[in-house]
Design a protein around this motif. Structure first.
Motif, PDB file in Angstrom:
ATOM      1  N   PHE A  54       0.817  -1.220   0.000  1.00  0.00           N
ATOM      2  CA  PHE A  54       0.000   0.000   0.000  1.00  0.00           C
ATOM      3  C   PHE A  54       0.853   1.273   0.000  1.00  0.00           C
ATOM      4  CE2 PHE A  54      -2.766   3.092   2.385  1.00  0.00           C
ATOM      5  CZ  PHE A  54      -3.606   3.380   1.311  1.00  0.00           C
ATOM      6  N   PRO A  55       1.781   1.441   0.929  1.00  0.00           N
ATOM      7  CA  PRO A  55       2.596   2.669   0.879  1.00  0.00           C
ATOM      8  C   PRO A  55       3.502   2.732  -0.352  1.00  0.00           C
ATOM      9  CG  PRO A  55       3.286   1.285   2.716  1.00  0.00           C
ATOM     10  CD  PRO A  55       2.068   0.661   2.132  1.00  0.00           C
ATOM     11  N   ILE A  56       3.955   1.576  -0.839  1.00  0.00           N
ATOM     12  CA  ILE A  56       4.782   1.591  -2.041  1.00  0.00           C
ATOM     13  C   ILE A  56       3.990   2.134  -3.221  1.00  0.00           C
ATOM     14  CG2 ILE A  56       5.896   0.116  -3.768  1.00  0.00           C
ATOM     15  CD1 ILE A  56       6.928  -1.577  -1.428  1.00  0.00           C
ATOM     16  N   ILE A  57       2.752   1.698  -3.388  1.00  0.00           N
ATOM     17  CA  ILE A  57       1.940   2.177  -4.506  1.00  0.00           C
ATOM     18  C   ILE A  57       1.625   3.660  -4.347  1.00  0.00           C
ATOM     19  CG2 ILE A  57      -0.311   1.979  -5.633  1.00  0.00           C
ATOM     20  CD1 ILE A  57      -0.070  -1.032  -5.336  1.00  0.00           C
ATOM     21  N   ILE A  58       1.394   4.118  -3.123  1.00  0.00           N
ATOM     22  CA  ILE A  58       1.158   5.550  -2.897  1.00  0.00           C
ATOM     23  C   ILE A  58       2.344   6.363  -3.431  1.00  0.00           C
ATOM     24  CG2 ILE A  58       1.034   7.334  -1.094  1.00  0.00           C
ATOM     25  CD1 ILE A  58      -1.599   6.017  -1.263  1.00  0.00           C
ATOM     26  N   VAL A  59       3.556   5.879  -3.191  1.00  0.00           N
ATOM     27  CA  VAL A  59       4.761   6.606  -3.597  1.00  0.00           C
ATOM     28  C   VAL A  59       5.079   6.389  -5.073  1.00  0.00           C
ATOM     29  CG1 VAL A  59       7.270   6.744  -3.262  1.00  0.00           C
ATOM     30  CG2 VAL A  59       5.749   6.596  -1.280  1.00  0.00           C
ATOM     31  N   VAL A  60       4.960   5.168  -5.556  1.00  0.00           N
ATOM     32  CA  VAL A  60       5.428   4.816  -6.886  1.00  0.00           C
ATOM     33  C   VAL A  60       4.433   5.184  -8.000  1.00  0.00           C
ATOM     34  CG1 VAL A  60       6.068   2.850  -8.355  1.00  0.00           C
ATOM     35  CG2 VAL A  60       6.962   3.029  -6.035  1.00  0.00           C
ATOM     36  N   ALA A  61       3.139   5.137  -7.749  1.00  0.00           N
ATOM     37  CA  ALA A  61       2.144   5.397  -8.804  1.00  0.00           C
ATOM     38  C   ALA A  61       2.341   6.753  -9.492  1.00  0.00           C
ATOM     39  CB  ALA A  61       0.730   5.260  -8.251  1.00  0.00           C
ATOM     40  N   PRO A  62       2.562   7.852  -8.780  1.00  0.00           N
ATOM     41  CA  PRO A  62       2.791   9.118  -9.481  1.00  0.00           C
ATOM     42  C   PRO A  62       4.054   9.102 -10.352  1.00  0.00           C
ATOM     43  CG  PRO A  62       2.311   9.518  -7.162  1.00  0.00           C
ATOM     44  CD  PRO A  62       2.487   8.044  -7.327  1.00  0.00           C
TER      45      PRO A  62
END
Length: 79
Positions: A54-62
């Motif tokens: 979850f936190p990885i996707i928050i950071v990586v998606a943008p």
């Protein structure tokens, strides 16, 4: 319904939920096969994977969105 201002967080939540669910199943199966307590081992792995995903996707998606934006050819609308 969820407010539009939370759309990116909702996306990250569901993307990490589904990806960690499937990936933890596959990796658990590949490492152990269908052992006697497979479900409990898999669910444990899924919980840990989701907490990380979850936190990885928050950071990586943008970052990924920007990268894809630079790689995709821009075309003019034909009307």
């Amino acid at each position: 319904m969820i407010s539009q201002k939370f759309a990116k967080i909702a996306f990250a939540f569901f993307m990490s939920l589904f990806m960690s669910f499937v990936m933890s199943f596959v990796i658990t199966y590949l490492n152990l096969g269908f052992v006697e307590n497979f479900i409990s081992i898999w669910i444990n792995a899924f919980g840990k994977a989701f907490i990380v995903a979850f936190p990885i996707i928050i950071v990586v998606a943008p970052i990924v969105n920007k990268l894809v934006g630079k790689l995709v050819l821009k075309t003019k609308d034909k009307k």
